[in-house]
Design a protein around this motif. Structure first.
Motif, mmCIF file in Angstrom:
data_model
loop_
_atom_site.group_PDB
_atom_site.id
_atom_site.type_symbol
_atom_site.label_atom_id
_atom_site.label_comp_id
_atom_site.label_asym_id
_atom_site.label_seq_id
_atom_site.Cartn_x
_atom_site.Cartn_y
_atom_site.Cartn_z
ATOM 1 N N ASN A 125 7.272 111.475 -38.601
ATOM 2 C CA ASN A 125 8.063 110.921 -39.715
ATOM 3 C C ASN A 125 9.429 111.587 -39.833
ATOM 4 N N PRO A 126 10.275 111.544 -38.772
ATOM 5 C CA PRO A 126 11.565 112.242 -38.847
ATOM 6 C C PRO A 126 12.584 111.491 -39.691
ATOM 7 N N TYR A 127 13.424 112.255 -40.385
ATOM 8 C CA TYR A 127 14.564 111.683 -41.092
ATOM 9 C C TYR A 127 15.808 112.362 -40.547
ATOM 10 N N ARG A 128 16.618 111.624 -39.774
ATOM 11 C CA ARG A 128 17.798 112.182 -39.097
ATOM 12 C C ARG A 128 19.062 111.765 -39.821
ATOM 13 N N GLY A 129 19.186 112.151 -41.031
ATOM 14 C CA GLY A 129 20.377 111.840 -41.803
ATOM 15 C C GLY A 129 20.546 112.908 -42.856
ATOM 16 N N THR A 130 21.388 112.622 -43.842
ATOM 17 C CA THR A 130 21.620 113.561 -44.943
ATOM 18 C C THR A 130 21.185 112.916 -46.244
ATOM 19 N N ILE A 131 20.367 113.642 -46.982
ATOM 20 C CA ILE A 131 19.973 113.242 -48.333
ATOM 21 C C ILE A 131 20.591 114.267 -49.273
ATOM 22 N N ARG A 132 21.324 113.796 -50.272
ATOM 23 C CA ARG A 132 21.875 114.692 -51.290
ATOM 24 C C ARG A 132 21.238 114.282 -52.612
ATOM 25 N N LEU A 133 20.340 115.115 -53.112
ATOM 26 C CA LEU A 133 19.645 114.843 -54.365
ATOM 27 C C LEU A 133 20.365 115.607 -55.475
ATOM 28 N N SER A 134 21.158 114.874 -56.251
ATOM 29 C CA SER A 134 21.940 115.471 -57.336
ATOM 30 C C SER A 134 21.221 115.203 -58.648
ATOM 31 N N SER A 135 20.365 116.061 -59.024
ATOM 32 C CA SER A 135 19.461 115.982 -60.171
ATOM 33 C C SER A 135 18.450 114.872 -59.959
ATOM 34 N N GLY A 136 17.294 115.027 -60.545
ATOM 35 C CA GLY A 136 16.245 114.032 -60.407
ATOM 36 C C GLY A 136 15.149 114.482 -59.470
ATOM 37 N N ILE A 137 14.238 113.568 -59.206
ATOM 38 C CA ILE A 137 13.034 113.859 -58.431
ATOM 39 C C ILE A 137 13.011 112.972 -57.197
ATOM 40 N N MET A 138 12.669 113.562 -56.069
ATOM 41 C CA MET A 138 12.400 112.806 -54.849
ATOM 42 C C MET A 138 10.949 113.052 -54.492
ATOM 43 N N GLU A 139 10.175 111.976 -54.483
ATOM 44 C CA GLU A 139 8.754 112.091 -54.158
ATOM 45 C C GLU A 139 8.485 111.306 -52.887
ATOM 46 N N VAL A 140 8.011 112.010 -51.860
ATOM 47 C CA VAL A 140 7.747 111.396 -50.557
ATOM 48 C C VAL A 140 6.242 111.260 -50.392
ATOM 49 N N ASN A 141 5.777 110.011 -50.376
ATOM 50 C CA ASN A 141 4.351 109.716 -50.217
ATOM 51 C C ASN A 141 4.171 108.949 -48.918
ATOM 52 N N THR A 142 4.017 109.680 -47.820
ATOM 53 C CA THR A 142 3.822 109.083 -46.516
ATOM 54 C C THR A 142 2.426 109.417 -46.015
ATOM 55 N N ASP A 143 2.045 108.805 -44.883
ATOM 56 C CA ASP A 143 0.710 109.000 -44.331
ATOM 57 C C ASP A 143 0.498 110.378 -43.724
ATOM 58 N N ALA A 144 1.581 111.099 -43.471
ATOM 59 C CA ALA A 144 1.515 112.412 -42.838
ATOM 60 C C ALA A 144 2.750 113.194 -43.264
ATOM 61 N N PRO A 145 2.791 114.497 -42.968
ATOM 62 C CA PRO A 145 4.007 115.257 -43.280
ATOM 63 C C PRO A 145 5.240 114.591 -42.668
ATOM 64 N N TRP A 146 6.388 114.832 -43.287
ATOM 65 C CA TRP A 146 7.641 114.296 -42.759
ATOM 66 C C TRP A 146 8.507 115.442 -42.292
ATOM 67 N N THR A 147 9.479 115.143 -41.421
ATOM 68 C CA THR A 147 10.264 116.173 -40.760
ATOM 69 C C THR A 147 11.753 115.944 -40.966
#
Length: 181
Positions: A14-36
């Motif tokens: 489950n790779p994510y090859r980009g940039t995520i900028r979380l400026s306040s708030g919640i990010m919840e990742v519910n995938t079938d396996a760990p993500w990278t």
């Protein structure tokens, strides 16, 4: 809140090859396996393969940025800037991974953490509130490190045989008489 629900993402890690900028708030990742958040691909690759990056930016008013859900395998970059940020998900650092806790910032690792190397540094404060296991040689070089949770909810750190765990922080804990270490 950003919620990602996926039974499958099409790849094993489950790779994510980009940039995520979380400026306040919640990010919840519910995938079938760990993500990278993967490491950068080899130089000269066509197309170039960027590393995965997650920046927890609490400089905006509102809820402090918080990562929840499935385990994150860190081969890329996790940055904390602008104030207090939380990782409530389990976290595995890998030798190519980097955690940068910027000056005047706090990163609280509240889930189980597996330190398997990586570049963990910065002018800010790192708080290990969840249990930790050190499975690969790891050095933490932040200005401040609290590595046993708090008095009400202490955490444990297990260092595997033959592994070197080094804390090169200017300060460990604000009040060792209250919390100990």
């Amino acid at each position: 809140t950003l919620t990602i629900n996926s039974n499958t993402t099409g790849t094993v890690d489950n790779p994510y090859r980009g940039t995520i900028r979380l400026s306040s708030g919640i990010m919840e990742v519910n995938t079938d396996a760990p993500w990278t958040l993967p490491a950068q691909g080899p130089p000269g690759g066509i197309p170039p393969v960027p590393k995965g990056t997650l920046v927890l930016d609490s400089s905006k008013t509102g809820h402090e940025p918080t990562l929840r859900g499935q385990k994150l395998i860190l081969e890329g970059l996790l940055g904390a800037t602008g104030g207090v940020s939380y990782v409530e998900a389990a976290l595995d650092t890998m030798p190519s991974g980097e955690i940068n806790v910027f000056t005047n910032s706090d990163l609280l690792l509240q889930g189980a953490t597996n330190y398997n190397g990586g570049n963990i540094h910065g002018g800010g404060k790192l708080w290990q509130a969840g249990d930790a296991t050190v499975t690969g040689n790891t050095t933490i070089n932040t200005t401040y490190m609290d590595w046993d949770g708090d008095e009400a909810n202490p955490s444990d750190t297990t260092i595997n045989p033959g592994v070197i765990f080094t804390i090169q922080s200017e300060s460990i804990e604000a009040d060792p008489l209250v919390e100990g270490h």
